[in-house]
Design a protein around this motif. Sequence first.
Motif, PDB file in Angstrom:
ATOM      1  N   ASP A 132       0.835  -1.203   0.000  1.00  0.00           N
ATOM      2  CA  ASP A 132       0.000   0.000   0.000  1.00  0.00           C
ATOM      3  C   ASP A 132       0.867   1.249   0.000  1.00  0.00           C
ATOM      4  O   ASP A 132       0.564   2.237  -0.680  1.00  0.00           O
ATOM      5  CB  ASP A 132      -0.931   0.009   1.207  1.00  0.00           C
ATOM      6  CG  ASP A 132      -2.096  -0.954   1.052  1.00  0.00           C
ATOM      7  OD1 ASP A 132      -2.377  -1.355  -0.087  1.00  0.00           O
ATOM      8  OD2 ASP A 132      -2.720  -1.307   2.061  1.00  0.00           O
ATOM      9  N   GLY A 133       1.945   1.223   0.782  1.00  0.00           N
ATOM     10  CA  GLY A 133       2.861   2.358   0.794  1.00  0.00           C
ATOM     11  C   GLY A 133       3.564   2.536  -0.531  1.00  0.00           C
ATOM     12  O   GLY A 133       3.731   3.664  -1.021  1.00  0.00           O
ATOM     13  N   MET A 134       3.979   1.427  -1.155  1.00  0.00           N
ATOM     14  CA  MET A 134       4.680   1.510  -2.438  1.00  0.00           C
ATOM     15  C   MET A 134       3.776   2.029  -3.545  1.00  0.00           C
ATOM     16  O   MET A 134       4.238   2.703  -4.470  1.00  0.00           O
ATOM     17  CB  MET A 134       5.262   0.145  -2.810  1.00  0.00           C
ATOM     18  CG  MET A 134       6.425  -0.283  -1.924  1.00  0.00           C
ATOM     19  SD  MET A 134       7.332  -1.721  -2.561  1.00  0.00           S
ATOM     20  CE  MET A 134       6.083  -3.006  -2.462  1.00  0.00           C
ATOM     21  N   ARG A 135       2.482   1.712  -3.462  1.00  0.00           N
ATOM     22  CA  ARG A 135       1.555   2.232  -4.471  1.00  0.00           C
ATOM     23  C   ARG A 135       1.460   3.753  -4.422  1.00  0.00           C
ATOM     24  O   ARG A 135       1.148   4.393  -5.425  1.00  0.00           O
ATOM     25  CB  ARG A 135       0.174   1.596  -4.286  1.00  0.00           C
ATOM     26  CG  ARG A 135       0.040   0.233  -4.941  1.00  0.00           C
ATOM     27  CD  ARG A 135      -1.404  -0.229  -4.972  1.00  0.00           C
ATOM     28  NE  ARG A 135      -1.864  -0.656  -3.668  1.00  0.00           N
ATOM     29  CZ  ARG A 135      -1.760  -1.911  -3.218  1.00  0.00           C
ATOM     30  NH1 ARG A 135      -1.187  -2.836  -3.977  1.00  0.00           N
ATOM     31  NH2 ARG A 135      -2.222  -2.236  -2.021  1.00  0.00           N
ATOM     32  N   GLN A 136       1.724   4.316  -3.252  1.00  0.00           N
ATOM     33  CA  GLN A 136       1.692   5.769  -3.109  1.00  0.00           C
ATOM     34  C   GLN A 136       3.070   6.400  -3.243  1.00  0.00           C
ATOM     35  O   GLN A 136       3.209   7.626  -3.219  1.00  0.00           O
ATOM     36  CB  GLN A 136       1.110   6.147  -1.743  1.00  0.00           C
ATOM     37  CG  GLN A 136      -0.294   5.646  -1.493  1.00  0.00           C
ATOM     38  CD  GLN A 136      -0.793   5.996  -0.110  1.00  0.00           C
ATOM     39  OE1 GLN A 136      -0.650   7.118   0.355  1.00  0.00           O
ATOM     40  NE2 GLN A 136      -1.370   5.019   0.580  1.00  0.00           N
ATOM     41  N   SER A 137       4.093   5.560  -3.380  1.00  0.00           N
ATOM     42  CA  SER A 137       5.466   6.050  -3.374  1.00  0.00           C
ATOM     43  C   SER A 137       5.820   6.768  -4.676  1.00  0.00           C
ATOM     44  O   SER A 137       5.301   6.472  -5.743  1.00  0.00           O
ATOM     45  CB  SER A 137       6.431   4.873  -3.159  1.00  0.00           C
ATOM     46  OG  SER A 137       7.776   5.320  -3.213  1.00  0.00           O
ATOM     47  N   ARG A 138       6.758   7.697  -4.558  1.00  0.00           N
ATOM     48  CA  ARG A 138       7.287   8.389  -5.741  1.00  0.00           C
ATOM     49  C   ARG A 138       8.325   7.550  -6.469  1.00  0.00           C
ATOM     50  O   ARG A 138       8.668   7.857  -7.617  1.00  0.00           O
ATOM     51  CB  ARG A 138       7.899   9.726  -5.313  1.00  0.00           C
ATOM     52  CG  ARG A 138       6.888  10.744  -4.795  1.00  0.00           C
ATOM     53  CD  ARG A 138       7.589  11.926  -4.162  1.00  0.00           C
ATOM     54  NE  ARG A 138       8.301  11.531  -2.947  1.00  0.00           N
ATOM     55  CZ  ARG A 138       9.080  12.328  -2.232  1.00  0.00           C
ATOM     56  NH1 ARG A 138       9.270  13.586  -2.633  1.00  0.00           N
ATOM     57  NH2 ARG A 138       9.684  11.899  -1.139  1.00  0.00           N
ATOM     58  N   ALA A 139       8.864   6.524  -5.813  1.00  0.00           N
ATOM     59  CA  ALA A 139       9.897   5.691  -6.432  1.00  0.00           C
ATOM     60  C   ALA A 139       9.341   4.965  -7.651  1.00  0.00           C
ATOM     61  O   ALA A 139       8.344   4.244  -7.555  1.00  0.00           O
ATOM     62  CB  ALA A 139      10.433   4.685  -5.421  1.00  0.00           C
ATOM     63  N   LYS A 140       9.983   5.144  -8.793  1.00  0.00           N
ATOM     64  CA  LYS A 140       9.504   4.536 -10.035  1.00  0.00           C
ATOM     65  C   LYS A 140       9.864   3.057 -10.121  1.00  0.00           C
ATOM     66  O   LYS A 140       9.111   2.257 -10.692  1.00  0.00           O
ATOM     67  CB  LYS A 140      10.082   5.281 -11.231  1.00  0.00           C
ATOM     68  CG  LYS A 140       9.718   6.761 -11.288  1.00  0.00           C
ATOM     69  CD  LYS A 140       8.210   6.964 -11.332  1.00  0.00           C
ATOM     70  CE  LYS A 140       7.853   8.440 -11.423  1.00  0.00           C
ATOM     71  NZ  LYS A 140       6.391   8.661 -11.400  1.00  0.00           N
ATOM     72  N   GLN A 141      11.015   2.679  -9.576  1.00  0.00           N
ATOM     73  CA  GLN A 141      11.450   1.288  -9.634  1.00  0.00           C
ATOM     74  C   GLN A 141      11.143   0.585  -8.315  1.00  0.00           C
ATOM     75  O   GLN A 141      11.600   1.015  -7.251  1.00  0.00           O
ATOM     76  CB  GLN A 141      12.955   1.201  -9.920  1.00  0.00           C
ATOM     77  CG  GLN A 141      13.306   1.291 -11.398  1.00  0.00           C
ATOM     78  CD  GLN A 141      14.761   0.941 -11.635  1.00  0.00           C
ATOM     79  OE1 GLN A 141      15.655   1.749 -11.404  1.00  0.00           O
ATOM     80  NE2 GLN A 141      15.014  -0.261 -12.101  1.00  0.00           N
ATOM     81  N   GLN A 142      10.394  -0.492  -8.410  1.00  0.00           N
ATOM     82  CA  GLN A 142      10.041  -1.306  -7.255  1.00  0.00           C
ATOM     83  C   GLN A 142      10.202  -2.762  -7.660  1.00  0.00           C
ATOM     84  O   GLN A 142       9.442  -3.268  -8.477  1.00  0.00           O
ATOM     85  CB  GLN A 142       8.616  -1.001  -6.798  1.00  0.00           C
ATOM     86  CG  GLN A 142       8.404   0.463  -6.439  1.00  0.00           C
ATOM     87  CD  GLN A 142       6.973   0.801  -6.092  1.00  0.00           C
ATOM     88  OE1 GLN A 142       6.133  -0.084  -5.927  1.00  0.00           O
ATOM     89  NE2 GLN A 142       6.669   2.088  -5.987  1.00  0.00           N
ATOM     90  N   LEU A 143      11.205  -3.424  -7.098  1.00  0.00           N
ATOM     91  CA  LEU A 143      11.597  -4.758  -7.545  1.00  0.00           C
ATOM     92  C   LEU A 143      11.515  -5.754  -6.393  1.00  0.00           C
ATOM     93  O   LEU A 143      11.929  -5.451  -5.268  1.00  0.00           O
ATOM     94  CB  LEU A 143      13.024  -4.731  -8.104  1.00  0.00           C
ATOM     95  CG  LEU A 143      13.318  -3.675  -9.175  1.00  0.00           C
ATOM     96  CD1 LEU A 143      14.814  -3.598  -9.454  1.00  0.00           C
ATOM     97  CD2 LEU A 143      12.548  -3.986 -10.447  1.00  0.00           C
ATOM     98  N   SER A 144      11.025  -6.942  -6.667  1.00  0.00           N
ATOM     99  CA  SER A 144      10.949  -7.975  -5.640  1.00  0.00           C
ATOM    100  C   SER A 144      12.097  -8.966  -5.800  1.00  0.00           C
ATOM    101  O   SER A 144      12.687  -9.098  -6.878  1.00  0.00           O
ATOM    102  CB  SER A 144       9.614  -8.718  -5.728  1.00  0.00           C
ATOM    103  OG  SER A 144       9.529  -9.462  -6.926  1.00  0.00           O
ATOM    104  N   PHE A 145      12.413  -9.650  -4.703  1.00  0.00           N
ATOM    105  CA  PHE A 145      13.354 -10.775  -4.755  1.00  0.00           C
ATOM    106  C   PHE A 145      12.707 -11.981  -4.095  1.00  0.00           C
ATOM    107  O   PHE A 145      11.746 -11.846  -3.327  1.00  0.00           O
ATOM    108  CB  PHE A 145      14.695 -10.426  -4.102  1.00  0.00           C
ATOM    109  CG  PHE A 145      14.633 -10.166  -2.616  1.00  0.00           C
ATOM    110  CD1 PHE A 145      14.879 -11.183  -1.689  1.00  0.00           C
ATOM    111  CD2 PHE A 145      14.341  -8.896  -2.130  1.00  0.00           C
ATOM    112  CE1 PHE A 145      14.826 -10.945  -0.323  1.00  0.00           C
ATOM    113  CE2 PHE A 145      14.285  -8.646  -0.752  1.00  0.00           C
ATOM    114  CZ  PHE A 145      14.528  -9.658   0.141  1.00  0.00           C
ATOM    115  N   LYS A 146      13.200 -13.158  -4.406  1.00  0.00           N
ATOM    116  CA  LYS A 146      12.616 -14.386  -3.900  1.00  0.00           C
ATOM    117  C   LYS A 146      12.668 -14.414  -2.376  1.00  0.00           C
ATOM    118  O   LYS A 146      13.634 -13.957  -1.761  1.00  0.00           O
ATOM    119  CB  LYS A 146      13.344 -15.604  -4.479  1.00  0.00           C
ATOM    120  CG  LYS A 146      13.177 -15.757  -5.979  1.00  0.00           C
ATOM    121  CD  LYS A 146      13.960 -16.954  -6.509  1.00  0.00           C
ATOM    122  CE  LYS A 146      13.824 -17.088  -8.013  1.00  0.00           C
ATOM    123  NZ  LYS A 146      14.625 -18.214  -8.545  1.00  0.00           N
TER     124      LYS A 146
END
Length: 258
Positions: A132-146
Motif C-alpha cells: 500500500d505504501g509503495m503504491r503511493q510512493s514516488r519511487a519509479k522502480q520497485q523490484l521484488s526478490f525471492k
Amino acid sequence: MSPSPLEQRLAALLEKRRAQSKLRTLKSSPPGSVDFSSNDFLSLSTNRDFHDDYLGALNKLRTPLGSTGSRLLDGNSQVAEGLENEIAAFHGAGAGLLTNSGFDANVSIFAFLPSQKDIIVYDELIHASVHDGMRQSRAKQQLSFKHNDVADLKRVLQSVTSADSSRTIFVAVETVYSMDGDLAPLTEIVDLMETMFPSKNAHLIVDEAHATGLYGPNGSGRVCELGLENRVSIRLHTFGKALACNGGESLTMQNESG
C-alpha cells in the motif's frame, strides 16, 4: 419505498459474494474460548495484572484524554514525546516516531521516504501494508526478490547498482513472516548490503510486527536479538499484536540523523 440504484447494486454485489461463499460476517468469540487465530500472542489482552497496571498508569496521568488534534498543531504532549524516547531506548534505537498503527507506519515510510529516482527492493512475501505504501510512493522502480533468498537479493541489487551515489536503494523485509512464521536471514542481508554499498546509499527497512514481544531481550525484537541495532536503518514495531494495545513506532538507528 423502492430501493435506490446504489442500494440495488450493493445488494447484487452482496448476493454474488454470498453465492461464492465469500460473504463474511462479524462475530464475537464466546467467553472462555481458546484463541487459535488472533495476534494476541502473549494473551496479554485477558491478563488481569496487565489490565490493572494499565489502568493504574492511566489514572496517574494528568493530561487530556485523546490527542485533541494533530501533533503539528496542538496535539503534542510531553507524554507522547517521553513514550517515543522510552520505546526507542528500549530497542536501542536513536529516535522513534509514534503512529496510529503499524499499518500507518509502513504506509508512511514507503509513501514519503523514497524519491522518484530511488529504488525499492522488497521480499516477495512482504506485508500488504508495504505494498500500500509503495503504491503511493514516488519511487519509479520497485523490484521484488525471492522470499528469504539472499542470493536472489544480491542479483536484484547488482542489477540496480550504479555510480550515482545520490540515488538511494531501500530494501524491505520482515523479521518474522506472519503467514509461515519463518525468519528472515537478517545478518546475511545486512552483510550483503554493507559489502555492496560501502557509500551507504542503501538502507534496510525491517518490519518487526510479528517479532515484537516474542524475540530478543525482553521482547525487543529480532534486530536486538542479533545485535544489529546500529546496522538496520529503520525498524517498525507494532503494539496491536503481542502487546495487546494500539499504535506503532518507527525507529532509526543511533548514527542516523533521525
